[in-house]
Design a protein around this motif. Structure first.
Motif, PDB file in Angstrom:
ATOM      1  N   THR A 104    -164.888-110.761  35.483  1.00  0.00           N
ATOM      2  CA  THR A 104    -164.792-109.492  34.778  1.00  0.00           C
ATOM      3  C   THR A 104    -163.338-109.040  34.676  1.00  0.00           C
ATOM      4  N   THR A 140    -160.433-106.152  33.452  1.00  0.00           N
ATOM      5  CA  THR A 140    -160.277-104.714  33.224  1.00  0.00           C
ATOM      6  C   THR A 140    -158.898-104.484  32.633  1.00  0.00           C
ATOM      7  N   ALA A 152    -160.807-107.594  37.416  1.00  0.00           N
ATOM      8  CA  ALA A 152    -161.184-106.296  37.975  1.00  0.00           C
ATOM      9  C   ALA A 152    -161.216-106.332  39.490  1.00  0.00           C
ATOM     10  N   ASN A 201    -156.055 -97.391  38.998  1.00  0.00           N
ATOM     11  CA  ASN A 201    -156.964 -98.216  38.215  1.00  0.00           C
ATOM     12  C   ASN A 201    -158.169 -98.706  39.011  1.00  0.00           C
ATOM     13  N   LYS A 247    -161.526 -97.332  37.599  1.00  0.00           N
ATOM     14  CA  LYS A 247    -161.852 -97.927  36.297  1.00  0.00           C
ATOM     15  C   LYS A 247    -162.318 -99.372  36.476  1.00  0.00           C
ATOM     16  N   ALA A 248    -161.636-100.111  37.345  1.00  0.00           N
ATOM     17  CA  ALA A 248    -162.036-101.499  37.595  1.00  0.00           C
ATOM     18  C   ALA A 248    -163.419-101.561  38.240  1.00  0.00           C
ATOM     19  N   ASP A 283    -165.963-100.887  35.596  1.00  0.00           N
ATOM     20  CA  ASP A 283    -166.150-102.077  34.754  1.00  0.00           C
ATOM     21  C   ASP A 283    -167.017-103.110  35.455  1.00  0.00           C
ATOM     22  N   MET A 290    -170.629-101.843  35.401  1.00  0.00           N
ATOM     23  CA  MET A 290    -171.226-101.909  34.073  1.00  0.00           C
ATOM     24  C   MET A 290    -171.602-103.352  33.706  1.00  0.00           C
ATOM     25  N   TYR A 291    -170.667-104.273  33.922  1.00  0.00           N
ATOM     26  CA  TYR A 291    -170.958-105.674  33.589  1.00  0.00           C
ATOM     27  C   TYR A 291    -172.046-106.249  34.487  1.00  0.00           C
TER      28      TYR A 291
END
Length: 161
Positions: free
Chosen positions: A49, A51, A63, A78, A81-82, A85, A88-89
């Motif tokens: 993944t 980011t 990420a 970050n 956010k990572a 991500d 979500m994935y």
């Protein structure tokens, strides 16, 4: 960082991630299938993944590396956010896996039932054939097993154990 350095770093990470994924596949090979496959999927998502790091330059990074470095060295913002991500994935990948598994399961059950029926039919057919002892005792013409049910000539007679 130049464009060549960026691509070289991603290539090195890709090779290392695929190596780690291969090791994980070997480590989980002994597990029950319905546990092994989701674990492999989660590790693949974790390793593969990306980011975004710099929105102005469209630069990405793994990420998991961004999260680890931001938490470990307390630099940058970050990490959240990572992590989002990755989450979500992971949810998307597990949902797609569940759809795939729910389609595959009835198909496999149907194939297992067909295979069991075929094996039972073969076993019943094998039990109907006369044994070598029965052939030797009976010298009747109907006990002649040089020809099978289709009328093809048999080359040998197999004893039943």
């Amino acid at each position: 960082m130049t464009e060549n350095d960026y691509l070289l770093a991603w290539a090195a990470y890709g090779v290392a991630a695929l190596g780690c994924l291969l090791v994980w596949f070997r480590l989980t090979g002994w597990m029950w299938r319905w546990l092994r496959e989701p674990l492999r999927l989660l590790v693949a998502v974790l390793l593969l993944t990306p980011t975004i790091v710099d929105p102005a330059k469209d630069m990405f990074a793994p990420a998991v590396a961004i999260t680890a470095l931001d938490v470990l060295f307390k630099v940058g913002n970050n990490a959240w956010k990572a992590t989002l991500d990755l989450t979500m994935y992971s949810i998307i990948a597990l949902t797609l896996y569940l759809v795939y598994a729910s389609i595959r399961w009835p198909i496999e059950n149907k194939l297992k039932a067909r295979r069991a029926e075929r094996e039972a039919a073969q076993q019943a057919e094998a039990e109907e054939e006369p044994t070598l002892r029965e052939i030797m005792r009976d010298s009747k013409p109907e006990a002649d097993t040089r020809y099978d049910q289709n009328g093809d000539r048999r080359l040998r007679i197999e004893p039943r154990l």
